[in-house]
Design a protein around this motif. Structure first.
Motif, PDB file in Angstrom:
ATOM      1  N   ASN A   1     -13.955  11.565  33.891  1.00 37.51           N
ATOM      2  CA  ASN A   1     -14.770  11.505  35.100  1.00 37.51           C
ATOM      3  C   ASN A   1     -16.218  11.327  34.681  1.00 37.51           C
ATOM      4  OD1 ASN A   1     -16.309  12.042  37.459  1.00 37.51           O
ATOM      5  ND2 ASN A   1     -14.572  13.143  38.333  1.00 37.51           N
TER       6      ASN A   1
ATOM      7  N   ASN B   1     -18.932  10.767  36.333  1.00 35.53           N
ATOM      8  CA  ASN B   1     -20.012  11.207  37.208  1.00 35.53           C
ATOM      9  C   ASN B   1     -20.311  12.694  37.089  1.00 35.53           C
ATOM     10  OD1 ASN B   1     -20.438   8.636  38.408  1.00 35.53           O
ATOM     11  ND2 ASN B   1     -18.626   8.944  39.677  1.00 35.53           N
ATOM     12  N   ASN B   2     -19.295  13.536  37.013  1.00 33.44           N
ATOM     13  CA  ASN B   2     -19.493  14.968  37.172  1.00 33.44           C
ATOM     14  C   ASN B   2     -20.353  15.605  36.096  1.00 33.44           C
ATOM     15  OD1 ASN B   2     -18.033  15.017  39.502  1.00 33.44           O
ATOM     16  ND2 ASN B   2     -16.204  15.933  38.627  1.00 33.44           N
TER      17      ASN B   2
ATOM     18  N   ARG C   1     -22.889  14.606  34.367  1.00 29.04           N
ATOM     19  CA  ARG C   1     -24.312  14.302  34.326  1.00 29.04           C
ATOM     20  C   ARG C   1     -25.139  15.482  34.816  1.00 29.04           C
ATOM     21  NH1 ARG C   1     -23.335   8.459  37.111  1.00 29.04           N
ATOM     22  NH2 ARG C   1     -22.766   7.298  35.228  1.00 29.04           N
TER      23      ARG C   1
ATOM     24  N   GLU D   1     -25.887  10.533  30.894  1.00 27.12           N
ATOM     25  CA  GLU D   1     -24.923   9.454  31.133  1.00 27.12           C
ATOM     26  C   GLU D   1     -23.587   9.815  30.519  1.00 27.12           C
ATOM     27  OE1 GLU D   1     -23.778   6.200  33.036  1.00 27.12           O
ATOM     28  OE2 GLU D   1     -25.882   6.782  32.985  1.00 27.12           O
TER      29      GLU D   1
ATOM     30  N   ASP E   1     -19.610   7.970  29.932  1.00 21.50           N
ATOM     31  CA  ASP E   1     -18.874   6.712  29.988  1.00 21.50           C
ATOM     32  C   ASP E   1     -17.390   7.003  29.798  1.00 21.50           C
ATOM     33  OD1 ASP E   1     -17.797   4.219  29.732  1.00 21.50           O
ATOM     34  OD2 ASP E   1     -19.004   3.603  28.017  1.00 21.50           O
TER      35      ASP E   1
END
Length: 242
Positions: free
Chosen positions: A130, A132-133, A135, A155, A157
């Protein structure tokens, strides 16, 4: 082997007051036949509830919420159960100034290790599912290339299984780079300075960084981090107001 701090705090330890006041604990009536530990978070059941100890102090643990109970503060002393009998009224001293800053150990962090050679601003991992989480979560490198650095993840990836940050460390990360995240795992949102709504553990004596933040339910605001000591500087989210 996971990272171990040299010392664990005695619950939430009074550190200082942002307005310059002393700790100055005050007495509260205790829930009878209950042990209270020094440094333990405490609360009151709302008055008028159908419980015998309504209006009396009780420990605030991971099963309590600030939208259901009145968060009061931190025990300034320990009271044994035997010294708090059911047929007597017993008082305990409590730090309750909402401007207090406490130092407290944290638990349930996520250990990570480099899966291959990265860069001075990137750590390669076995898996990131995941992107997004993670960050904004704080990471501390404690061994190998980059040891001693505290970084905020900027970031992630999930195709390359990497996490990145701003600001070079001294050398490229490698499989010798070991770190921990103030998060449940590499795919879950974590904690950093400024986080509001962190949860405490089952004793109300540590901050559980593996639990999700909830500003409406959980009692901790994070105002500082000492990752080497595995400690946070915190304020209370939802106690008596000034």
């Amino acid at each position: 082997m996971s990272y171990t701090a040299e010392r664990t705090t005695v619950g939430l330890e009074f550190n200082y007051n942002i307005f310059g006041f002393s700790g100055n604990p005050v007495p509260y009536e205790l829930k009878p036949d209950q042990e209270f530990k020094k440094g333990q978070l405490v609360c009151l059941h709302q008055f008028g509830q159908a419980v015998a100890h309504s209006g009396k102090l009780m420990p605030f643990t991971d099963s309590e919420q600030i939208d259901e109970d009145v968060l009061i503060g931190v025990m300034a002393e320990g009271i044994k159960q035997a010294d708090n009998p059911s047929d007597e009224v017993t008082y305990g001293m409590v730090y309750c100034n909402p401007g207090n800053i406490y130092r407290v150990s944290f638990t349930n962090e996520e250990e990570i290790v480099g899966a291959s050679e990265g860069t001075k601003t990137r750590l390669d991992l076995a898996a990131v599912t995941n992107a997004n989480n993670i960050r904004g979560t704080l990471m501390y490198i404690y061994e190998g290339p980059g040891a001693g650095h505290m970084k905020t993840i900027t970031e992630a990836d999930d195709s390359g299984n990497t996490i990145s940050w701003i600001g070079d460390i001294e050398a490229n990360t490698t499989t010798d780079t070991k770190a921990f995240l103030l998060s449940a795992d590499v795919n879950s949102a974590g904690i950093n300075i400024g986080s509001v709504g962190a949860k405490v553990d089952s004793d109300g004596m540590k901050v559980d960084v593996g639990e999700a933040l909830s500003a409406t339910e959980n009692p901790i605001k994070v105002v500082g981090v000492n990752p080497k000591a595995k400690m946070l500087d915190v304020m209370l989210n939802g106690p008596l107001h000034l």
